[in-house]
Write a protein that holds these residues in place. Structure first.
Motif, PDB file in Angstrom:
ATOM      1  N   ARG A  41       6.025  -1.919  -8.097  1.00  0.00           N
ATOM      2  CA  ARG A  41       4.707  -2.407  -8.531  1.00  0.00           C
ATOM      3  C   ARG A  41       4.755  -3.163  -9.665  1.00  0.00           C
ATOM      4  NH1 ARG A  41       0.988  -0.387  -5.144  1.00  0.00           N
ATOM      5  NH2 ARG A  41       1.041   1.506  -4.196  1.00  0.00           N
ATOM      6  N   ARG A  64       3.743  14.312   0.440  1.00  0.00           N
ATOM      7  CA  ARG A  64       3.362  15.251  -0.578  1.00  0.00           C
ATOM      8  C   ARG A  64       1.874  15.168  -1.008  1.00  0.00           C
ATOM      9  NH1 ARG A  64       2.289  10.744  -3.441  1.00  0.00           N
ATOM     10  NH2 ARG A  64       3.154   8.897  -2.626  1.00  0.00           N
ATOM     11  N   GLU A  88      -4.606   7.548  -4.224  1.00  0.00           N
ATOM     12  CA  GLU A  88      -4.325   7.881  -2.786  1.00  0.00           C
ATOM     13  C   GLU A  88      -5.269   8.500  -1.847  1.00  0.00           C
ATOM     14  OE1 GLU A  88       0.447   7.811  -3.521  1.00  0.00           O
ATOM     15  OE2 GLU A  88      -0.657   9.561  -3.202  1.00  0.00           O
ATOM     16  N   SER A 121       0.926  -1.128   0.071  1.00  0.00           N
ATOM     17  CA  SER A 121       0.021   0.016   0.001  1.00  0.00           C
ATOM     18  C   SER A 121       0.866   0.998  -0.026  1.00  0.00           C
ATOM     19  CB  SER A 121      -0.958   0.271   1.425  1.00  0.00           C
ATOM     20  OG  SER A 121      -1.634  -1.219   1.436  1.00  0.00           O
ATOM     21  N   GLU A 122       0.280   2.542  -0.037  1.00  0.00           N
ATOM     22  CA  GLU A 122       0.908   3.645  -0.193  1.00  0.00           C
ATOM     23  C   GLU A 122       1.797   3.681   1.196  1.00  0.00           C
ATOM     24  OE1 GLU A 122      -0.880   4.096  -3.451  1.00  0.00           O
ATOM     25  OE2 GLU A 122      -2.160   3.511  -1.613  1.00  0.00           O
ATOM     26  N   GLY A 123       2.918   4.419   1.242  1.00  0.00           N
ATOM     27  CA  GLY A 123       3.609   4.498   2.051  1.00  0.00           C
ATOM     28  C   GLY A 123       4.037   3.530   3.040  1.00  0.00           C
ATOM     29  N   SER A 124       4.344   2.271   2.347  1.00  0.00           N
ATOM     30  CA  SER A 124       4.531   1.151   3.016  1.00  0.00           C
ATOM     31  C   SER A 124       6.200   0.825   2.902  1.00  0.00           C
ATOM     32  CB  SER A 124       3.901  -0.364   2.425  1.00  0.00           C
ATOM     33  OG  SER A 124       4.358  -0.223   1.015  1.00  0.00           O
ATOM     34  N   GLY A 125       6.592   1.627   1.956  1.00  0.00           N
ATOM     35  CA  GLY A 125       8.247   1.554   2.170  1.00  0.00           C
ATOM     36  C   GLY A 125       9.118   0.877   0.694  1.00  0.00           C
ATOM     37  N   LYS A 126       8.042   0.813  -0.050  1.00  0.00           N
ATOM     38  CA  LYS A 126       8.541   0.250  -1.271  1.00  0.00           C
ATOM     39  C   LYS A 126       9.736   0.892  -1.850  1.00  0.00           C
ATOM     40  CE  LYS A 126       4.473   0.920  -3.391  1.00  0.00           C
ATOM     41  NZ  LYS A 126       3.957   1.499  -2.351  1.00  0.00           N
ATOM     42  N   SER A 127       9.443   2.122  -2.152  1.00  0.00           N
ATOM     43  CA  SER A 127      10.700   2.780  -2.663  1.00  0.00           C
ATOM     44  C   SER A 127      11.932   3.072  -1.819  1.00  0.00           C
ATOM     45  CB  SER A 127      10.163   4.402  -2.994  1.00  0.00           C
ATOM     46  OG  SER A 127       9.103   4.307  -3.885  1.00  0.00           O
ATOM     47  N   THR A 128      11.597   3.170  -0.728  1.00  0.00           N
ATOM     48  CA  THR A 128      12.871   3.060   0.261  1.00  0.00           C
ATOM     49  C   THR A 128      13.352   1.839   0.241  1.00  0.00           C
ATOM     50  OG1 THR A 128      11.450   4.389   1.813  1.00  0.00           O
ATOM     51  CG2 THR A 128      13.499   3.070   2.908  1.00  0.00           C
ATOM     52  N   GLY A 133       9.926  -1.978  12.369  1.00  0.00           N
ATOM     53  CA  GLY A 133      11.181  -2.120  12.173  1.00  0.00           C
ATOM     54  C   GLY A 133      11.820  -0.941  11.391  1.00  0.00           C
ATOM     55  N   ASN A 134      13.164  -0.602  11.696  1.00  0.00           N
ATOM     56  CA  ASN A 134      13.512   0.569  10.894  1.00  0.00           C
ATOM     57  C   ASN A 134      13.807   0.340   9.492  1.00  0.00           C
ATOM     58  OD1 ASN A 134      16.199  -0.416  10.901  1.00  0.00           O
ATOM     59  ND2 ASN A 134      16.460   0.617  12.826  1.00  0.00           N
ATOM     60  N   VAL A 145       6.343  -4.300   8.316  1.00  0.00           N
ATOM     61  CA  VAL A 145       7.111  -3.087   8.398  1.00  0.00           C
ATOM     62  C   VAL A 145       7.209  -2.531   9.563  1.00  0.00           C
ATOM     63  CG1 VAL A 145       6.065  -2.748   5.967  1.00  0.00           C
ATOM     64  CG2 VAL A 145       4.791  -1.981   8.088  1.00  0.00           C
ATOM     65  N   ILE A 194       2.713   9.807   4.172  1.00  0.00           N
ATOM     66  CA  ILE A 194       3.042  10.588   2.725  1.00  0.00           C
ATOM     67  C   ILE A 194       2.928  12.149   3.086  1.00  0.00           C
ATOM     68  CG2 ILE A 194       2.139  10.839   0.554  1.00  0.00           C
ATOM     69  CD1 ILE A 194       1.145   8.094   0.370  1.00  0.00           C
TER      70      ILE A 194
END
Ligand SMILES: Nc1ncnc2c1ncn2[C@@H]1O[C@H](COP(=O)(O)OP(=O)(O)OP(=O)(O)O)[C@@H](O)[C@H]1O
Ligand SMILES: [Mg+2]
Length: 205
Positions: A96, A148, A154, A11-18, A186-187, A184, A146
């Motif tokens: 994705r 932005r 979203e 989902s949004e903000g789950s840390g995919k891009s990170t 955890g750091n 998710v 998020i």
């Protein structure tokens, strides 16, 4: 195909891009050729489709149109970038892929899931991820991360985003070999170590 195809879902903000960024760095450090892509987008044509899909001005788009546009962007990406890279032995990381359409347009909007999967086979030409990470986060918590302005998808209700999460969890249960459910809590570094374990095992690192 000599390469490996790894997708990042959730989902949004789950840390995919990170997490994709950390994997990209890790694999380059290991001397692997890596291609980092995102959906919808990552080709000139697919980025144009992305604009239509995410623009808040596209309010009123039908569920069917939305599903087909995601598939259209994906069809182009697979043929223009993913297949050529896999043929050359590149590790392709994609933010994705088809599971997103099953979760968002299928479980979220109520479009027939069997049909999405069937159309998915046409769209991808049978290209399937070797490994998929599903970052499982509470919908409200993810959206809260998020900073932005929120895009058209979203902005949908928490109920919608809860259905998306349920969809992802169902997919992860159905395909435990391919889809790894990552909690998710955890750091970033702790989560990266869990992700890395699966990557090492896939790539024999
Ligand atoms: N493990 C973590 N703990 C706390 N915050 C995190 C963690 N991982 C990522 N974040 C933060 O949460 C926010 C969302 O992360 P990120 O952009 O990676 O998620 P995403 O799944 O790609 O979201 P989007 O749906 O916007 O693409 C960012 O501000 C990021 O720094
Ligand atoms: Mg992202």
């Amino acid at each position: 195909m000599k390469g490996r195809f790894i997708t990042f879902e959730g989902s949004e903000g789950s840390g995919k891009s990170t997490q994709i960024g950390l994997v990209d760095r890790y694999l380059k450090r290991k001397g692997r050729k890596v291609l980092f892509l995102r959906e919808p987008g990552a080709t000139r044509i697919s980025e144009q489709v992305r604009r239509i899909l995410l623009d808040v001005g596209s309010a009123g788009m039908s569920d069917e149109c939305e599903t087909l546009l995601y598939m259209a962007a994906r069809a182009q990406l697979v043929r223009e970038k993913i297949i050529p890279a896999l043929r050359e032995g590149v590790v392709v990381l994609c933010d994705r892929f088809l599971d997103s359409t099953v979760a968002y347009q299928g479980y979220g909007n109520g479009v027939d899931i069997g049909w999405i999967k069937e159309l998915g086979r046409f769209t991808t030409g049978g290209v399937t991820p070797d490994l998929t990470f599903f970052f499982d986060i509470d919908a409200k918590k993810g959206l809260g991360r998020i900073r932005r302005p929120k895009d058209r998808i979203e902005r949908r209700s928490i109920l919608y985003h809860d259905r998306v999460r349920t969809g992802y969890r169902t997919l992860a249960r159905q395909e435990p070999g391919r889809i790894k459910l990552i909690k998710v809590d955890g750091n970033k570094e702790e989560i990266h170590l869990v992700v890395r374990k699966h990557i090492d095992s896939l790539l024999g690192l």
